[in-house]
Design a protein around this motif. Structure first.
Motif, PDB file in Angstrom:
ATOM      1  N   VAL A  91      20.801  59.325  46.657  1.00 43.11           N
ATOM      2  CA  VAL A  91      20.769  57.875  46.723  1.00 43.11           C
ATOM      3  C   VAL A  91      21.987  57.348  45.982  1.00 43.11           C
ATOM      4  N   HIS A  92      22.706  56.377  46.583  1.00 46.62           N
ATOM      5  CA  HIS A  92      23.902  55.791  45.983  1.00 46.62           C
ATOM      6  C   HIS A  92      23.760  54.273  46.056  1.00 46.62           C
ATOM      7  N   PRO A  93      24.075  53.547  44.974  1.00 47.90           N
ATOM      8  CA  PRO A  93      23.887  52.096  44.982  1.00 47.90           C
ATOM      9  C   PRO A  93      24.561  51.377  46.143  1.00 47.90           C
ATOM     10  N   HIS A  94      25.718  51.892  46.567  1.00 50.15           N
ATOM     11  CA  HIS A  94      26.447  51.243  47.655  1.00 50.15           C
ATOM     12  C   HIS A  94      26.036  51.762  49.031  1.00 50.15           C
ATOM     13  N   ALA A  95      25.191  52.770  49.072  1.00 51.21           N
ATOM     14  CA  ALA A  95      24.898  53.403  50.356  1.00 51.21           C
ATOM     15  C   ALA A  95      23.461  53.896  50.412  1.00 51.21           C
ATOM     16  N   PRO A  96      22.480  53.007  50.520  1.00 49.97           N
ATOM     17  CA  PRO A  96      21.097  53.456  50.709  1.00 49.97           C
ATOM     18  C   PRO A  96      20.965  54.194  52.029  1.00 49.97           C
ATOM     19  N   MET A  97      20.255  55.308  52.002  1.00 41.65           N
ATOM     20  CA  MET A  97      20.148  56.178  53.169  1.00 41.65           C
ATOM     21  C   MET A  97      18.699  56.321  53.618  1.00 41.65           C
ATOM     22  N   SER A  98      18.520  56.669  54.877  1.00 42.25           N
ATOM     23  CA  SER A  98      17.188  56.999  55.351  1.00 42.25           C
ATOM     24  C   SER A  98      16.734  58.281  54.659  1.00 42.25           C
ATOM     25  N   PRO A  99      15.421  58.458  54.446  1.00 36.76           N
ATOM     26  CA  PRO A  99      14.941  59.599  53.662  1.00 36.76           C
ATOM     27  C   PRO A  99      15.110  60.932  54.383  1.00 36.76           C
ATOM     28  N   LEU A 100      15.183  61.969  53.616  1.00 38.42           N
ATOM     29  CA  LEU A 100      15.242  63.321  54.168  1.00 38.42           C
ATOM     30  C   LEU A 100      13.935  63.618  54.876  1.00 38.42           C
ATOM     31  N   ARG A 101      14.013  64.114  56.128  1.00 39.93           N
ATOM     32  CA  ARG A 101      12.808  64.324  56.915  1.00 39.93           C
ATOM     33  C   ARG A 101      13.075  65.278  58.071  1.00 39.93           C
ATOM     34  N   TRP A 126      18.283  57.811  67.221  1.00 36.59           N
ATOM     35  CA  TRP A 126      19.673  57.376  67.068  1.00 36.59           C
ATOM     36  C   TRP A 126      20.445  58.304  66.135  1.00 36.59           C
ATOM     37  N   GLU A 127      19.868  58.691  65.014  1.00 35.89           N
ATOM     38  CA  GLU A 127      20.577  59.586  64.088  1.00 35.89           C
ATOM     39  C   GLU A 127      20.877  60.928  64.750  1.00 35.89           C
ATOM     40  N   TYR A 128      19.970  61.402  65.579  1.00 37.41           N
ATOM     41  CA  TYR A 128      20.214  62.650  66.324  1.00 37.41           C
ATOM     42  C   TYR A 128      21.335  62.462  67.344  1.00 37.41           C
ATOM     43  N   LEU A 129      21.282  61.361  68.091  1.00 36.11           N
ATOM     44  CA  LEU A 129      22.305  61.115  69.109  1.00 36.11           C
ATOM     45  C   LEU A 129      23.680  60.913  68.481  1.00 36.11           C
ATOM     46  N   TYR A 130      23.738  60.183  67.386  1.00 36.81           N
ATOM     47  CA  TYR A 130      25.008  59.870  66.722  1.00 36.81           C
ATOM     48  C   TYR A 130      25.634  61.103  66.084  1.00 36.81           C
ATOM     49  N   SER A 131      24.812  61.902  65.423  1.00 32.96           N
ATOM     50  CA  SER A 131      25.329  63.078  64.705  1.00 32.96           C
ATOM     51  C   SER A 131      25.452  64.296  65.593  1.00 32.96           C
ATOM     52  N   ALA A 132      24.788  64.272  66.745  1.00 28.76           N
ATOM     53  CA  ALA A 132      24.691  65.451  67.620  1.00 28.76           C
ATOM     54  C   ALA A 132      24.095  66.636  66.860  1.00 28.76           C
ATOM     55  N   GLY A 133      23.281  66.333  65.858  1.00 31.05           N
ATOM     56  CA  GLY A 133      22.613  67.382  65.094  1.00 31.05           C
ATOM     57  C   GLY A 133      23.349  67.830  63.847  1.00 31.05           C
ATOM     58  N   ALA A 134      24.553  67.323  63.591  1.00 35.00           N
ATOM     59  CA  ALA A 134      25.317  67.716  62.406  1.00 35.00           C
ATOM     60  C   ALA A 134      24.612  67.238  61.140  1.00 35.00           C
ATOM     61  N   ARG A 135      24.637  68.040  60.074  1.00 35.98           N
ATOM     62  CA  ARG A 135      23.967  67.690  58.836  1.00 35.98           C
ATOM     63  C   ARG A 135      24.929  67.157  57.783  1.00 35.98           C
ATOM     64  N   THR A 136      26.145  66.820  58.166  1.00 35.41           N
ATOM     65  CA  THR A 136      27.085  66.229  57.233  1.00 35.41           C
ATOM     66  C   THR A 136      26.823  64.732  57.091  1.00 35.41           C
ATOM     67  N   LEU A 137      27.454  64.103  56.100  1.00 34.88           N
ATOM     68  CA  LEU A 137      27.237  62.682  55.844  1.00 34.88           C
ATOM     69  C   LEU A 137      27.606  61.835  57.056  1.00 34.88           C
ATOM     70  N   PHE A 138      28.744  62.159  57.666  1.00 38.21           N
ATOM     71  CA  PHE A 138      29.198  61.528  58.898  1.00 38.21           C
ATOM     72  C   PHE A 138      29.142  62.585  60.011  1.00 38.21           C
ATOM     73  N   PRO A 139      29.188  62.191  61.267  1.00 40.95           N
ATOM     74  CA  PRO A 139      29.176  63.198  62.337  1.00 40.95           C
ATOM     75  C   PRO A 139      30.317  64.201  62.242  1.00 40.95           C
ATOM     76  N   PRO A 180      29.302  52.655  55.674  1.00 41.77           N
ATOM     77  CA  PRO A 180      28.185  52.294  56.554  1.00 41.77           C
ATOM     78  C   PRO A 180      28.174  53.012  57.905  1.00 41.77           C
ATOM     79  N   THR A 181      29.254  53.710  58.261  1.00 40.17           N
ATOM     80  CA  THR A 181      29.224  54.493  59.494  1.00 40.17           C
ATOM     81  C   THR A 181      28.587  55.863  59.286  1.00 40.17           C
ATOM     82  N   ALA A 182      28.112  56.143  58.069  1.00 44.01           N
ATOM     83  CA  ALA A 182      27.373  57.387  57.819  1.00 44.01           C
ATOM     84  C   ALA A 182      26.100  57.412  58.657  1.00 44.01           C
TER      85      ALA A 182
END
Length: 299
Positions: A74-84, A179-192, A269-271
Protein backbone atom coordinates in the motif's frame (compact mmCIF):
# COMPACT_ATOMS: atom_id res chain seq x y z
CA UNK A 1 -17.54 -25.27 -28.17
CA UNK A 2 -15.59 -25.92 -24.97
CA UNK A 3 -14.81 -23.10 -22.55
CA UNK A 4 -11.09 -23.08 -23.20
CA UNK A 5 -8.74 -21.83 -20.53
CA UNK A 6 -5.55 -20.14 -21.70
CA UNK A 7 -3.26 -23.16 -21.31
CA UNK A 8 -5.62 -25.50 -23.16
CA UNK A 9 -6.30 -22.94 -25.88
CA UNK A 10 -2.61 -22.54 -26.64
CA UNK A 11 -2.26 -26.30 -27.09
CA UNK A 12 -4.80 -26.38 -29.92
CA UNK A 13 -3.68 -26.61 -33.54
CA UNK A 14 -4.47 -23.81 -35.98
CA UNK A 15 -7.22 -25.95 -37.51
CA UNK A 16 -8.77 -26.63 -34.09
CA UNK A 17 -8.71 -22.94 -33.22
CA UNK A 18 -10.34 -22.00 -36.51
CA UNK A 19 -13.08 -24.60 -36.02
CA UNK A 20 -13.72 -23.40 -32.46
CA UNK A 21 -14.01 -19.78 -33.57
CA UNK A 22 -16.31 -20.58 -36.48
CA UNK A 23 -18.58 -22.59 -34.15
CA UNK A 24 -18.56 -19.72 -31.67
CA UNK A 25 -20.35 -17.41 -34.09
CA UNK A 26 -23.54 -19.43 -33.61
CA UNK A 27 -23.55 -18.58 -29.87
CA UNK A 28 -22.96 -14.85 -30.21
CA UNK A 29 -25.46 -11.98 -30.45
CA UNK A 30 -26.72 -11.52 -34.01
CA UNK A 31 -24.40 -9.44 -36.19
CA UNK A 32 -21.03 -10.97 -35.30
CA UNK A 33 -18.79 -12.09 -38.18
CA UNK A 34 -15.73 -14.32 -37.86
CA UNK A 35 -12.69 -12.82 -39.64
CA UNK A 36 -9.42 -14.62 -38.96
CA UNK A 37 -6.84 -15.94 -36.53
CA UNK A 38 -4.09 -13.49 -35.63
CA UNK A 39 -1.03 -13.70 -33.36
CA UNK A 40 -0.26 -10.86 -30.96
CA UNK A 41 2.92 -10.39 -28.97
CA UNK A 42 3.95 -7.80 -26.36
CA UNK A 43 6.11 -7.63 -23.26
CA UNK A 44 7.38 -11.17 -23.67
CA UNK A 45 3.94 -12.76 -23.99
CA UNK A 46 2.06 -13.88 -27.09
CA UNK A 47 -1.18 -15.53 -28.13
CA UNK A 48 -2.82 -16.55 -31.39
CA UNK A 49 -6.50 -15.81 -31.17
CA UNK A 50 -9.71 -15.15 -33.05
CA UNK A 51 -10.72 -11.81 -34.53
CA UNK A 52 -14.41 -10.98 -35.06
CA UNK A 53 -16.32 -7.98 -36.36
CA UNK A 54 -19.48 -6.44 -34.92
CA UNK A 55 -21.04 -3.13 -35.92
CA UNK A 56 -17.78 -1.79 -37.34
CA UNK A 57 -15.63 -2.77 -34.33
CA UNK A 58 -13.19 -5.65 -33.98
CA UNK A 59 -13.63 -8.06 -31.08
CA UNK A 60 -10.97 -10.52 -29.92
CA UNK A 61 -11.38 -13.92 -28.30
CA UNK A 62 -9.66 -14.00 -24.90
CA UNK A 63 -9.45 -17.43 -23.24
CA UNK A 64 -10.09 -17.69 -19.52
CA UNK A 65 -7.60 -18.33 -16.74
CA UNK A 66 -7.16 -18.62 -12.99
CA UNK A 67 -5.00 -15.66 -12.04
CA UNK A 68 -3.54 -13.70 -9.14
CA UNK A 69 -4.58 -10.04 -9.18
CA UNK A 70 -4.00 -6.94 -7.05
CA UNK A 71 -1.03 -5.79 -5.00
CA UNK A 72 -0.11 -6.52 -1.41
CA UNK A 73 1.76 -3.26 -0.81
CA UNK A 74 0.00 0.00 0.00
CA UNK A 75 1.37 3.45 -0.97
CA UNK A 76 -0.23 6.79 -0.01
CA UNK A 77 -0.13 8.00 -3.61
CA UNK A 78 -1.24 4.72 -5.14
CA UNK A 79 -4.02 2.75 -3.43
CA UNK A 80 -4.29 -0.65 -5.10
CA UNK A 81 -6.89 -3.36 -5.41
CA UNK A 82 -6.26 -6.14 -2.86
CA UNK A 83 -4.22 -9.23 -3.55
CA UNK A 84 -6.60 -11.99 -4.62
CA UNK A 85 -7.20 -15.05 -6.78
CA UNK A 86 -9.79 -14.83 -9.57
CA UNK A 87 -11.28 -17.22 -12.10
CA UNK A 88 -11.72 -15.46 -15.44
CA UNK A 89 -14.10 -17.01 -17.95
CA UNK A 90 -13.51 -16.82 -21.73
CA UNK A 91 -14.97 -13.78 -23.50
CA UNK A 92 -15.05 -11.71 -26.63
CA UNK A 93 -13.61 -8.26 -25.99
CA UNK A 94 -13.98 -5.07 -28.01
CA UNK A 95 -10.46 -4.34 -29.16
CA UNK A 96 -10.54 -0.52 -29.08
CA UNK A 97 -12.23 1.40 -26.24
CA UNK A 98 -14.43 4.36 -27.14
CA UNK A 99 -15.43 7.48 -25.25
CA UNK A 100 -18.31 7.05 -22.82
CA UNK A 101 -19.12 10.74 -22.70
CA UNK A 102 -18.38 12.11 -26.16
CA UNK A 103 -19.80 10.99 -29.50
CA UNK A 104 -19.18 12.25 -33.02
CA UNK A 105 -22.05 14.20 -34.59
CA UNK A 106 -22.49 15.39 -38.17
CA UNK A 107 -22.28 19.16 -38.44
CA UNK A 108 -24.96 19.00 -41.13
CA UNK A 109 -27.38 17.66 -38.55
CA UNK A 110 -27.29 20.81 -36.40
CA UNK A 111 -30.38 22.98 -36.23
CA UNK A 112 -29.69 26.59 -37.34
CA UNK A 113 -31.82 27.98 -34.50
CA UNK A 114 -31.42 25.54 -31.62
CA UNK A 115 -27.69 25.03 -32.24
CA UNK A 116 -26.82 28.59 -33.21
CA UNK A 117 -24.10 28.83 -30.53
CA UNK A 118 -22.36 25.68 -31.78
CA UNK A 119 -22.49 26.83 -35.40
CA UNK A 120 -20.98 30.19 -34.44
CA UNK A 121 -18.22 28.43 -32.51
CA UNK A 122 -17.51 26.19 -35.52
CA UNK A 123 -17.13 29.19 -37.83
CA UNK A 124 -14.83 30.97 -35.38
CA UNK A 125 -12.82 27.78 -34.93
CA UNK A 126 -12.57 27.31 -38.71
CA UNK A 127 -10.89 30.69 -39.08
CA UNK A 128 -8.61 30.31 -36.06
CA UNK A 129 -5.25 28.57 -35.54
CA UNK A 130 -6.25 25.97 -32.95
CA UNK A 131 -6.41 22.22 -33.56
CA UNK A 132 -9.06 21.59 -30.90
CA UNK A 133 -11.59 23.44 -28.79
CA UNK A 134 -13.87 22.21 -26.02
CA UNK A 135 -16.83 23.75 -24.26
CA UNK A 136 -16.94 21.70 -21.06
CA UNK A 137 -19.50 18.88 -21.17
CA UNK A 138 -21.30 20.41 -24.16
CA UNK A 139 -19.36 20.18 -27.45
CA UNK A 140 -15.82 19.68 -28.72
CA UNK A 141 -14.25 20.57 -32.06
CA UNK A 142 -11.26 18.81 -33.64
CA UNK A 143 -9.44 19.80 -36.81
CA UNK A 144 -8.80 16.95 -39.26
CA UNK A 145 -6.99 18.50 -42.22
CA UNK A 146 -9.53 20.79 -43.87
CA UNK A 147 -12.42 19.14 -42.05
CA UNK A 148 -13.82 20.05 -38.63
CA UNK A 149 -15.10 17.15 -36.55
CA UNK A 150 -17.83 17.84 -34.00
CA UNK A 151 -18.34 15.86 -30.79
CA UNK A 152 -21.30 16.29 -28.47
CA UNK A 153 -21.45 15.31 -24.80
CA UNK A 154 -23.76 12.51 -23.72
CA UNK A 155 -26.81 13.80 -21.86
CA UNK A 156 -27.56 10.70 -19.78
CA UNK A 157 -28.17 11.62 -16.14
CA UNK A 158 -27.07 8.32 -14.59
CA UNK A 159 -25.08 5.17 -15.27
CA UNK A 160 -28.33 3.24 -15.63
CA UNK A 161 -29.63 5.58 -18.32
CA UNK A 162 -26.30 5.33 -20.15
CA UNK A 163 -26.35 1.51 -20.06
CA UNK A 164 -29.78 1.35 -21.68
CA UNK A 165 -28.41 3.18 -24.71
CA UNK A 166 -24.92 1.67 -24.94
CA UNK A 167 -25.21 -2.01 -23.94
CA UNK A 168 -27.38 -4.14 -26.27
CA UNK A 169 -28.67 -7.51 -25.08
CA UNK A 170 -25.86 -10.03 -24.69
CA UNK A 171 -23.17 -7.40 -24.03
CA UNK A 172 -21.64 -6.34 -20.72
CA UNK A 173 -18.88 -4.23 -19.23
CA UNK A 174 -15.85 -6.00 -17.72
CA UNK A 175 -15.60 -6.40 -13.97
CA UNK A 176 -12.53 -5.06 -12.19
CA UNK A 177 -11.12 -8.63 -12.10
CA UNK A 178 -11.71 -9.09 -15.82
CA UNK A 179 -10.25 -5.68 -16.67
CA UNK A 180 -7.05 -6.26 -14.68
CA UNK A 181 -6.62 -9.60 -16.47
CA UNK A 182 -7.27 -8.07 -19.90
CA UNK A 183 -4.99 -5.08 -19.27
CA UNK A 184 -2.07 -7.05 -17.81
CA UNK A 185 -2.52 -10.12 -20.01
CA UNK A 186 -1.76 -12.04 -16.83
CA UNK A 187 1.53 -10.28 -15.98
CA UNK A 188 2.19 -9.94 -12.24
CA UNK A 189 4.28 -6.78 -12.48
CA UNK A 190 3.05 -3.37 -11.29
CA UNK A 191 2.40 -2.30 -14.88
CA UNK A 192 1.75 -4.64 -17.84
CA UNK A 193 5.31 -3.97 -19.05
CA UNK A 194 7.22 -4.13 -15.74
CA UNK A 195 7.57 -2.50 -12.33
CA UNK A 196 8.70 0.96 -13.41
CA UNK A 197 7.73 3.81 -15.71
CA UNK A 198 10.44 4.46 -18.29
CA UNK A 199 10.42 8.27 -18.40
CA UNK A 200 12.63 8.19 -21.51
CA UNK A 201 9.87 6.84 -23.75
CA UNK A 202 7.33 9.05 -25.48
CA UNK A 203 4.46 9.76 -23.08
CA UNK A 204 1.37 11.90 -23.49
CA UNK A 205 1.27 15.18 -21.55
CA UNK A 206 4.88 14.90 -20.34
CA UNK A 207 7.12 17.86 -21.19
CA UNK A 208 10.13 16.85 -23.28
CA UNK A 209 8.65 13.44 -24.03
CA UNK A 210 6.05 14.43 -26.60
CA UNK A 211 8.09 16.81 -28.75
CA UNK A 212 7.02 18.13 -32.14
CA UNK A 213 8.23 15.82 -34.89
CA UNK A 214 7.30 12.58 -33.16
CA UNK A 215 4.56 10.72 -34.94
CA UNK A 216 2.72 7.44 -34.84
CA UNK A 217 1.16 5.73 -31.82
CA UNK A 218 2.56 6.22 -28.35
CA UNK A 219 4.33 3.07 -27.03
CA UNK A 220 1.77 2.56 -24.26
CA UNK A 221 -1.05 2.64 -26.81
CA UNK A 222 0.20 -0.29 -28.90
CA UNK A 223 -1.71 -3.62 -28.79
CA UNK A 224 -0.94 -5.81 -25.78
CA UNK A 225 -0.39 -9.57 -25.76
CA UNK A 226 -4.13 -10.16 -26.20
CA UNK A 227 -4.20 -7.70 -29.13
CA UNK A 228 -6.25 -5.21 -27.08
CA UNK A 229 -5.67 -1.46 -27.17
CA UNK A 230 -5.67 0.73 -24.06
CA UNK A 231 -5.37 4.52 -23.74
CA UNK A 232 -2.04 4.42 -21.87
CA UNK A 233 -3.01 7.91 -20.72
CA UNK A 234 -3.60 8.89 -17.06
CA UNK A 235 -6.21 11.42 -18.18
CA UNK A 236 -8.40 8.52 -19.36
CA UNK A 237 -10.13 5.91 -17.23
CA UNK A 238 -11.84 2.75 -18.45
CA UNK A 239 -15.32 2.00 -17.15
CA UNK A 240 -15.62 -1.27 -15.22
CA UNK A 241 -18.19 -2.84 -12.91
CA UNK A 242 -17.53 -3.50 -9.21
CA UNK A 243 -19.64 -5.20 -6.52
CA UNK A 244 -20.55 -1.72 -5.26
CA UNK A 245 -21.29 -0.14 -8.64
CA UNK A 246 -18.78 1.19 -11.16
CA UNK A 247 -15.27 2.64 -11.25
CA UNK A 248 -12.65 3.82 -13.73
CA UNK A 249 -9.37 1.93 -14.20
CA UNK A 250 -6.08 2.79 -15.86
CA UNK A 251 -5.90 6.46 -14.86
CA UNK A 252 -6.93 9.18 -12.42
CA UNK A 253 -8.36 11.75 -14.82
CA UNK A 254 -4.93 13.39 -14.96
CA UNK A 255 -4.96 14.41 -11.28
CA UNK A 256 -1.32 13.52 -10.61
CA UNK A 257 -0.05 14.89 -13.92
CA UNK A 258 -2.10 18.07 -13.60
CA UNK A 259 -0.67 18.49 -10.11
CA UNK A 260 2.85 18.66 -11.56
CA UNK A 261 4.09 15.41 -10.06
CA UNK A 262 6.11 14.40 -13.14
CA UNK A 263 6.15 11.26 -15.26
CA UNK A 264 6.79 8.71 -12.50
CA UNK A 265 3.93 9.67 -10.16
CA UNK A 266 1.88 11.08 -13.03
CA UNK A 267 1.78 7.70 -14.75
CA UNK A 268 1.44 5.63 -11.57
CA UNK A 269 -2.36 5.53 -12.11
CA UNK A 270 -1.75 3.40 -15.21
CA UNK A 271 -0.68 0.56 -12.89
CA UNK A 272 -2.87 -2.51 -13.31
CA UNK A 273 -4.29 -2.57 -9.77
CA UNK A 274 -4.50 1.21 -9.21
CA UNK A 275 -7.70 2.60 -7.67
CA UNK A 276 -8.39 6.32 -7.81
CA UNK A 277 -8.94 7.46 -4.19
CA UNK A 278 -10.78 10.64 -5.24
CA UNK A 279 -13.20 9.16 -7.74
CA UNK A 280 -16.12 9.20 -5.31
CA UNK A 281 -16.01 13.01 -5.38
CA UNK A 282 -17.20 12.99 -9.02
CA UNK A 283 -20.81 12.81 -10.14
CA UNK A 284 -21.78 10.82 -13.25
CA UNK A 285 -21.27 13.61 -15.86
CA UNK A 286 -17.85 14.54 -14.42
CA UNK A 287 -16.76 10.91 -14.36
CA UNK A 288 -18.15 10.27 -17.84
CA UNK A 289 -16.08 13.17 -19.18
CA UNK A 290 -12.85 11.17 -18.82
CA UNK A 291 -14.25 7.66 -19.27
CA UNK A 292 -13.75 5.24 -22.13
CA UNK A 293 -15.42 1.85 -22.29
CA UNK A 294 -15.39 -1.44 -24.16
CA UNK A 295 -18.07 -4.07 -24.48
CA UNK A 296 -17.51 -7.74 -23.76
CA UNK A 297 -19.49 -10.91 -24.40
CA UNK A 298 -18.96 -13.57 -21.74
CA UNK A 299 -18.93 -17.12 -23.09
Amino acid sequence: MEAWDRAAWEQLTIEEKQTAMQELVERLPAGFKWLRLERFERYGQSIETGVFMYDGSEYLYVPGDTVTLGRAEVHPHAPMSPLREAVITPMLVQRQPISAGWYEYAVEGLDPEEDEDILEAIEEFRQGPHTSYEYSQYFRLERDGEQIVLFLFDDSESFGDWCEAELPAGFALPTEDEWEYLYSAGARTLFPWGDEIDASIRLRHVSGSDETGNSGPYPLELPNAFGLLFPGDPYKKELVVTPDGITGKGGDGGCNLHGGQGAILGYLPTATAFRDPYESELDWPDLMDCLVYRRIVRL
